[in-house]
Design an enzyme around this catalytic site. Structure first.
Site, PDB file in Angstrom:
ATOM      1  N   TYR A  12       0.862  -1.178   0.000  1.00  0.00           N
ATOM      2  CA  TYR A  12       0.000   0.000   0.000  1.00  0.00           C
ATOM      3  C   TYR A  12       0.894   1.222   0.000  1.00  0.00           C
ATOM      4  CZ  TYR A  12      -3.508   3.406   1.568  1.00  0.00           C
ATOM      5  OH  TYR A  12      -4.341   4.494   1.668  1.00  0.00           O
ATOM      6  N   ASP A  16       9.404   2.703  -0.473  1.00  0.00           N
ATOM      7  CA  ASP A  16       8.365   3.423   0.257  1.00  0.00           C
ATOM      8  C   ASP A  16       8.576   3.148   1.754  1.00  0.00           C
ATOM      9  OD1 ASP A  16       4.707   3.449   0.256  1.00  0.00           O
ATOM     10  OD2 ASP A  16       6.211   4.439   1.506  1.00  0.00           O
ATOM     11  N   LYS A  46       4.714   9.896   8.390  1.00  0.00           N
ATOM     12  CA  LYS A  46       4.438   9.433   9.758  1.00  0.00           C
ATOM     13  C   LYS A  46       5.405  10.012  10.812  1.00  0.00           C
ATOM     14  CE  LYS A  46       2.223   5.303   7.908  1.00  0.00           C
ATOM     15  NZ  LYS A  46       0.836   5.196   8.399  1.00  0.00           N
TER      16      LYS A  46
END
Ligand code: KE4
Length: 429
Positions: A144, A239, A267
């Site tokens: 994802y 990623d 994050k």
């Protein structure tokens, strides 16, 4: 546990917010219960609006590596906010953040701040396509990379949780430029590279996959992707929105000693405020406007509050920090393994550093999307509820990871291990 107020607020929220939530996985759909509404959090604890307090293993899906409402982070935000919250103009804080990221991640020589992981990955593939003048990208089933159109094909996380790995609204013309390979399967990657000879701009991968549950790269996978990228003249994008600054100061690329061409981040670098970033060599990054032709922009990119919060967090992530976090993570992992054995539960645990997933499965290993999708979702939903009732707040999906913070104390760990044992015993009755 009394959830009266959360249930009431969820009903109200559903009248004015699609699904009652601003991100689908928060709706608790796959764990068959009404979501809890949070009122506050501090350190390792999180409290809902009914006054129930839990030990938090979601950590806002990764950012809260120091725990919630860290005094120094709050101080930095308050002091910065007192001078203004956004200018739409350069600040020294942005330079300091860029310098900090570059000092921690050797593969990054220049970095651009954005406002989410999705923005980071969308921008990274646009940059890769612009830099290489090629159009295809290769991603992996179960990975994802946020909700950008190019990524909602065989996507993990909330898309996988809700059984929507391929989303309507993504046009055929967009989807055709995203090629899907299997995680930990280098042959599936090389086949695509050969079939689309010299037309692939980039391979984008979660170097440690955290969105089909935690799936680790096998020992040659990342090195093999580096070699294939070089052989077939495409870029390699790691990623590291989840793994960056979590698995090590320089994330998975340090842990596995494989350097990508572009790294996406998010994050942790925002300290809980909206931030994303992407970086790489000067040559590649200078292809971005205003220096180069590839356009990307953002009103709140590099905003001072997120920069000051993120910098405060990054400045605490030294080697001692990771050693302490590994002691916490290892003790939780070992306690769970002991419980699986003593309760004779059919399960697999995957862990890397402070990221862990417990899969309820008959399989001996979980190495890719096909393995993960077979896990027992109903059993996980029951486990989630049994843990919540004991004051343990887990990610509400079998396809997510627990994130440990340095705020976890020994009593938290003991309580988690005990609650885990009780839950497994009840599941096995
Ligand atoms: P955001 O756009 O949500 O900031 O980041 C997207 C993203 C990109 N890359 C990776 C590896 C990610 O894990 C994410 C987002 N992670 C999910 C949790 N699995 C966010 C939780 C949610 O969607 O609410």
């Amino acid at each position: 546990m009394d959830f009266t107020k959360s249930i009431k607020e969820f009903k109200l929220a559903q009248e004015v917010i699609p699904g009652g939530v601003n991100s689908p996985v928060r709706a608790f759909k796959s764990v068959n219960c009404s979501p809890i509404f949070i009122s506050k959090a501090k350190g390792s604890k999180i409290t809902d609006i009914d006054g129930n307090t839990y030990i938090d293993f979601v950590s806002s899906w990764g950012p809260m590596i120091l725990g919630h409402a860290h005094d120094d982070v709050l101080k930095a935000i308050n002091e910065t906010a007192a001078r203004g919250t956004s200018y739409g103009a350069p600040t020294i804080l942005e330079t300091q953040m860029a310098e900090k990221i570059i000092s921690m991640i050797p593969s990054i020589e220049k970095v651009r701040m954005v406002n989410s992981g999705t923005e980071a990955t969308m921008s990274a593939i646009r940059l890769a396509r612009g830099y290489t003048n090629k159009e295809y990208i290769i991603k992996f089933s179960g990975n994802y990379h946020g909700h950008g159109d190019s990524f909602l094909i065989k996507a993990g996380s909330g898309a996988m949780t809700l059984g929507l790995p391929d989303s309507p609204g993504v046009t055929k013309n967009t989807a055709k430029d995203t090629l899907i390979a299997n995680y930990n399967d280098l042959k599936s990657v090389e086949r695509l590279l050969i079939d689309h000879n010299n037309k692939v701009a980039a391979i984008i991968v979660e170097p440690v996959a955290g969105n089909m549950g935690l799936v680790l790269p096998n020992n040659e996978f990342l090195k093999g992707l580096r070699e294939l990228s070089d052989k077939y003249n495409c870029l390699l994008i790691f990623d590291e929105v989840m793994t960056g600054f979590r698995l090590a100061r320089a994330g998975a690329q340090e842990y596995y000693n494989v350097l990508p061409d572009i790294t996406t981040l998010g994050k942790i670098i925002g300290g809980g405020l909206p931030v994303g970033a992407y970086g790489g060599s000067k040559e590649i990054m200078d292809f971005l406007a205003p220096n180069g032709p590839v356009y990307q922009a953002g009103t709140l990119s590099g905003n001072p509050l997120a920069m000051s919060a993120g910098l405060t967090v990054l400045n605490k992530l030294d080697n001692n920090f990771y050693e302490k976090l590994e002691i916490i993570s290892k003790s939780i992992h070992q306690g769970m393994l002991d419980n699986i054995t003593s309760t004779k539960t059919k399960a697999v645990i995957n862990r890397n550093g402070s990221m862990l997933t417990l899969f309820f499965t008959d399989k001996k290993e979980i190495n890719n999307y096909e393995d993960a999708i077979c896990c027992d979702k109903e059993k996980f939903a029951n486990y989630f509820q049994l843990m919540l009732d004991q004051g343990i707040y887990l990610p509400p999906s079998p396809y997510e990871c627990l994130f440990f913070s340095s705020a976890l104390e020994k009593e938290d760990i003991d309580k988690f291990i005990n609650a885990n044992k009780i839950a497994l015993e009840k599941l096995n009755t």
